[in-house]
Every structure is written in C-alpha cells, then in structure tokens.
Design an enzyme around this catalytic site. Structure first.
Site, PDB file in Angstrom:
ATOM      1  CG  ASN A   1      -1.691   1.227   1.447  1.00 43.30           C
ATOM      2  OD1 ASN A   1      -1.802   2.051   0.535  1.00 43.30           O
ATOM      3  ND2 ASN A   1      -2.264   1.379   2.640  1.00 43.30           N
TER       4      ASN A   1
ATOM      5  CE  LYS B   1       0.265   3.331   4.875  1.00 43.55           C
ATOM      6  NZ  LYS B   1       0.191   3.477   6.307  1.00 43.55           N
TER       7      LYS B   1
ATOM      8  CG  HIS C   1      -5.630   1.624   5.407  1.00 44.13           C
ATOM      9  ND1 HIS C   1      -5.192   2.548   6.332  1.00 44.13           N
ATOM     10  CD2 HIS C   1      -4.582   0.796   5.172  1.00 44.13           C
ATOM     11  CE1 HIS C   1      -3.920   2.282   6.629  1.00 44.13           C
ATOM     12  NE2 HIS C   1      -3.535   1.235   5.945  1.00 44.13           N
TER      13      HIS C   1
ATOM     14  CD  GLU D   1      -2.778   5.256   6.990  1.00 44.83           C
ATOM     15  OE1 GLU D   1      -2.753   5.309   5.747  1.00 44.83           O
ATOM     16  OE2 GLU D   1      -1.852   4.767   7.668  1.00 44.83           O
TER      17      GLU D   1
ATOM     18  CD  GLU E   1      -3.310  -2.853   7.386  1.00 48.53           C
ATOM     19  OE1 GLU E   1      -2.208  -3.062   6.867  1.00 48.53           O
ATOM     20  OE2 GLU E   1      -3.963  -1.815   7.189  1.00 48.53           O
TER      21      GLU E   1
ATOM     22  N   GLY F   1       2.763   1.872  10.734  1.00 49.15           N
ATOM     23  CA  GLY F   1       3.741   2.950  10.587  1.00 49.15           C
ATOM     24  C   GLY F   1       4.465   3.321  11.865  1.00 49.15           C
TER      25      GLY F   1
ATOM     26  CB  SER G   1       5.466  -2.159  11.929  1.00 51.29           C
ATOM     27  OG  SER G   1       5.064  -0.827  12.211  1.00 51.29           O
TER      28      SER G   1
HETATM   29  C1  PEP Z   1      -0.511  -0.095   5.977  1.00 51.05           C
HETATM   30  O1  PEP Z   1      -0.426   0.978   5.408  1.00 51.05           O
HETATM   31  O2  PEP Z   1      -1.513  -0.773   5.804  1.00 51.05           O
HETATM   32  C2  PEP Z   1       0.598  -0.509   6.826  1.00 51.05           C
HETATM   33  C3  PEP Z   1       0.517  -1.662   7.404  1.00 51.05           C
HETATM   34  O3  PEP Z   1       1.657   0.354   6.945  1.00 51.05           O
HETATM   35  P1  PEP Z   1       3.116   0.001   7.566  1.00 51.05           P
HETATM   36  O4  PEP Z   1       3.547  -1.291   6.919  1.00 51.05           O
HETATM   37  O5  PEP Z   1       3.971   1.156   7.138  1.00 51.05           O
HETATM   38  O6  PEP Z   1       2.961  -0.131   9.011  1.00 51.05           O
END
Ligand code: PEP
Length: 251
Positions: free
Chosen positions: A9, A11, A93, A95, A163, A169, A209
C-alpha cells in the site's frame, strides 16, 4: 491450500518516477510463487497497470466509491478501477476510517460495489491501542468483520487484512501469539458465517510494520496468508525480501 499474497500500500506516496519500482520488483520476482499486488495512489493506477500487464505484479486501488458513477467530486468508482486494468481495491483502511469518517457499513457497501465490478476487495480491520489495552480487541474485530464483509464475499473476491492501528507505521508489532489469536478468530468467524469451503479459503493478511527483519517470523503464524505492507513496499529492494520470506513460508 491458500495462495499467499504480498500486498503493498503506497498510500499518498509516489509520482511517475516511482513506477520504475514496479519494473525492479517484477524483475526480482519473474516467477513468483505468491501473488504480488501493489496499490499506488489513484493518479498512477492506469500507468502502473499498463506497465505490469505482462509481469507477476498486479495493481490495486486504495479506495473506491460505493456508487458506479455520478456527482461525487474527487472520487473514483470500482468500475473505473477495473477499467484501467487494476484487479483489487483496499477498503476500510484505518487511515480512511479516521481521515474520512468511514464506518463498517460504508465499507460493506463499497465492497459490494467492488465485487460487482469484478475486483478483489481487501477489507481492513483493526483495533486501536486503547481498545487492545481494554481487552476489547476480539469484540472490535468481530464487529468490524461482520459489518464490513458483504454477503457477496467469496474466496476469489475477498481478502481480510488484520491491521492493528497502533502497529501501522509505528514500528510496533504485536507478538506472534497476539497475531495468531486474531487471525484464528477471524478464520473461525468466516467459516461459521460462510461455511467451511469459502470460510477456509478466504485469505487473511497481517499488516502493521511488516519489515524484511520480522517477515519470516510473522509468516510462521497460523492463518497468516500474507501481508499488507505500507512503508516497506515503497522500494522494491525493501519489499522483495518480504516477498521472498512469504515464498519460503509456502514450502
Ligand atoms: C498499511 O499501510 O496498511 C501498513 C501496514 O503500513 P506500515 O507497513 O507502514 O505499518
């Protein structure tokens, strides 16, 4: 046996010059033993899909509108995503749930639209740190899963991504036991709702992460069929070892 999926992703990152990462990735994994999906920003979808059309890499969107067309300035429909050659869409997601006040009801309607357009919906679920601290994780996941997943879900058109919001992040990762607990729970809920054939075949991704340094361990966890990766998917050289770890986990 569920085919594993490494999904990236991007983003709100990437301009035209970033598309060379797709070529690098495709060249590093010409005969991938797992599915590889990159979800760039909407501005790059068409170009990205064209660029990888003969490679092992597929392209997905990061969101779509629930309607097929109409007065929704700034939005893109699931049909538009299909039209440019993308095959999947990330929905719900955290976000988007936070920045755009999207709730699970809306995610379900969007997922239905994605299915109708022939897309695979990657439906994201996850608890906040406060919800985990209050021992509410499984209740939160159960609610999000039940409401966000439409009845049109099948193993081909739906992927569930767990997630934890506090792991996205941040560099913080749940323990393998915590990941297993949630993934086994989601599997149980899917089989009881959709029956064993569909429920056992829907793929479950872990996200939050995931890095080259922890991927091997995460991919040993039961009911982890791959990963949804943010930061470490931006550069092919970071994402590639995660894909390799996933390929190793299938053997
Ligand atoms: C994500 O954007 O879904 C995500 C898991 O980000 P990261 O891997 O940077 O934690």
């Amino acid at each position: 046996m569920r085919r594993k999926l490494a999904a990236g992703n991007w983003k709100m990152n990437g301009t035209g010059s970033s598309l060379s990462e797709l070529d690098t990735l495709a060249n590093l994994h010409p005969n991938a033993a797992v599915d590889i999906l990159i979800c760039p920003p909407a501005t790059l979808l068409g170009q990205a899909a064209m660029q990888v059309s003969t490679s092992s890499v597929s392209i997905g969107a990061q969101d779509c509108h629930a309607d097929t067309s109409g007065a929704h300035t700034g939005d893109i429909s699931a049909e538009m995503v299909t039209d440019v050659g993308a095959t999947a869409v990330i929905l719900g997601h955290s976000e988007r749930r936070e920045d755009h006040n999207e709730d699970s009801e809306l995610v379900r309607i969007k997922a239905r639209a994605a299915h109708a357009a022939g897309l695979t919906a990657i439906i994201c679920l996850g608890e906040s740190e406060a919800q985990r601290d209050a021992a509410n994780t499984l209740d939160i996941i159960a609610g999000q899963l039940a409401i966000s997943t439409p009845d049109t879900a099948t193993a081909d058109n739906t992927v569930i991504a767990y997630e934890p919001i506090w792991a996205i992040g941040t560099g913080k990762v749940p323990t393998l036991v915590q990941i297993a607990e949630v993934h086994d729970f989601i599997r149980e809920k899917l089989t009881s709702r959709f029956g064993p054939e569909i429920g056992n075949a829907i793929r479950l991704l872990y996200g939050g992460s995931v890095k080259p340094t922890n991927a091997d361990d995460i991919f040993t966890v039961s009911n982890v069929d791959g990963a949804l990766v943010g930061g470490a998917s931006l550069k092919a050289t970071d994402f590639s070892p995660i894909i390799t770890a996933l390929e190793g986990a299938t053997i």
